[in-house]
Design a protein around this motif. Sequence first.
Motif: not given
Length: 517
Positions: A260-271, A250-255, A257-258
């Motif tokens: 620009g990539l769907e790669d299971s990496i949140l570039n900056d979780p603050r977003d 659910h976290v990945l579903k929401q965040c 692609d913020l």
Amino acid sequence: MKITPSLFALILGLTSLTAFSQITTDKKTCTPCEQLKKVRLPDVTILEATSVSKDTIPGEEGWSPTVVIDRTFCRILGRISKEIKFELLLPADWNGRFLMAGNGGFAGSIQNDLIGRLNEGYAVVGTDTGHKDTGDGAAWALNNMERQLNFGSLAVHRTAEVSKALINSHYCEYPAYSYFLGCSRGGGQAMMEAQAYPEDFDGIVAGAPAHNWPALGAKFVQTSQHMYPDPDDLSKPNLTLDHLKLLQAHVLKQCDDLDGLEDSILNDPRDCIFDFATLPMCPGNAAGTDCFTQEQLAAIQSVYSPLMVDNQEIYPGFPFGLEGEDTAWDLWITGTSPYLEGNPSLHHMFGTNIFKYLVFNDPSWDYSQYDFKNFAQETAFASSFLDATQTNYSGLKDAKGKMILYHGWDDYAISAYATIQHYEKALLVDQELPSYIRLFMLPGVLHCAGGTGPDQVDWVKLISDWVENENAPERVVVSKFEGGNLTMTRPVYPYPKVTVYKGSGDSTEEKNFGVKQ
């Protein structure tokens, strides 16, 4: 709680053993190895001094590689004062540099994950910080002020001083450059050195630093109260592995692609502004593997929320991302990792041990009843010798030292927000801080290493290049290896700069990323 070798490797974290430096000098010995046992230093006993032609140090399967030392070196085993054990390794073809490795967890054994640097000519040392690990957390500290002080700061400082003296005895020359590298507890040791003993090392690398122990322990107690509400039954945490996988999805579903990539990496979780209302709730609050009860939701929210006492933040929450990955929540928060072999989480182990043996000196202390109301007063003494929270680094600056901080964004042992907060406070004290201290945030990285993002950097190369050549790290390329093969590279920039995908090109190649303007 018994700590297995595999688990200990996780707690400690790993430092890359990648070679980079050419040995530029051929130092001749002054005092032969075996004669170093006769060297007299105040309050120091040399237990062994043995010349070794070659050696193989076995690794821990899945976590650390086997290290082959292919040259002659002198192995010194010594003791400082009553209990501080250390092992100093001096290569025959010394390059004039000294490395000290930090510890993991509660220490208690001589740890030196920099030993492979012997092959590059470095003199390297590790210490047990003045006590022997019994496998029972911090019971060694009970009513023993000397051990507590040694663990807090003195053992690393004294080992550094003694090592330099022995290096001079062996080579008739002190190190031209000295470096300290550590992650987790070792990162906290690194920060303590920078704050309390800034002249010990020319360059320091502090990874995922445990630098505020009682506050960190309090956060661990908070999560444990939610995950293990019954102190008499630690076999059934509030969340299962299925719940963690569901939460991460659910976290990945929401965040995801913020950036620009769907790669299971949140570039900056603050977003990631996560909407908890989207999580599936169990009908009638009856527990299930594909939904959450109200108690489970409260437990989840406690992880992300800061610990507050009288409207004051004691410790920040943890960022979103990688909740269901191996060695993430399962190891640290819910205690559902197979590495724990049926024991409760590492939050529970570290949190209860910090308060039992380093704060209250009371083995019967009950975490489930703690209300945090008198936290500041009750932990002030322990903080005085455990914490490296000073934000004035003028001593390091005056000594012309350099320090690199790094932290994985998805670290569930030590919140990345804690390191960011410390760095930002230090910036307020000295706006010139980036000229000698820089912070790098690693997206998709767990505690010290691991995760979906790239986690390997030759920190020795970076810090020595900064110290010796004034090449400040501006753009650091981080690598990921799987099965021995390079699978991903990405750049990271000094905080507060953020890496961004350029919008085209292979997302596993660092050339396709830039910096957010």
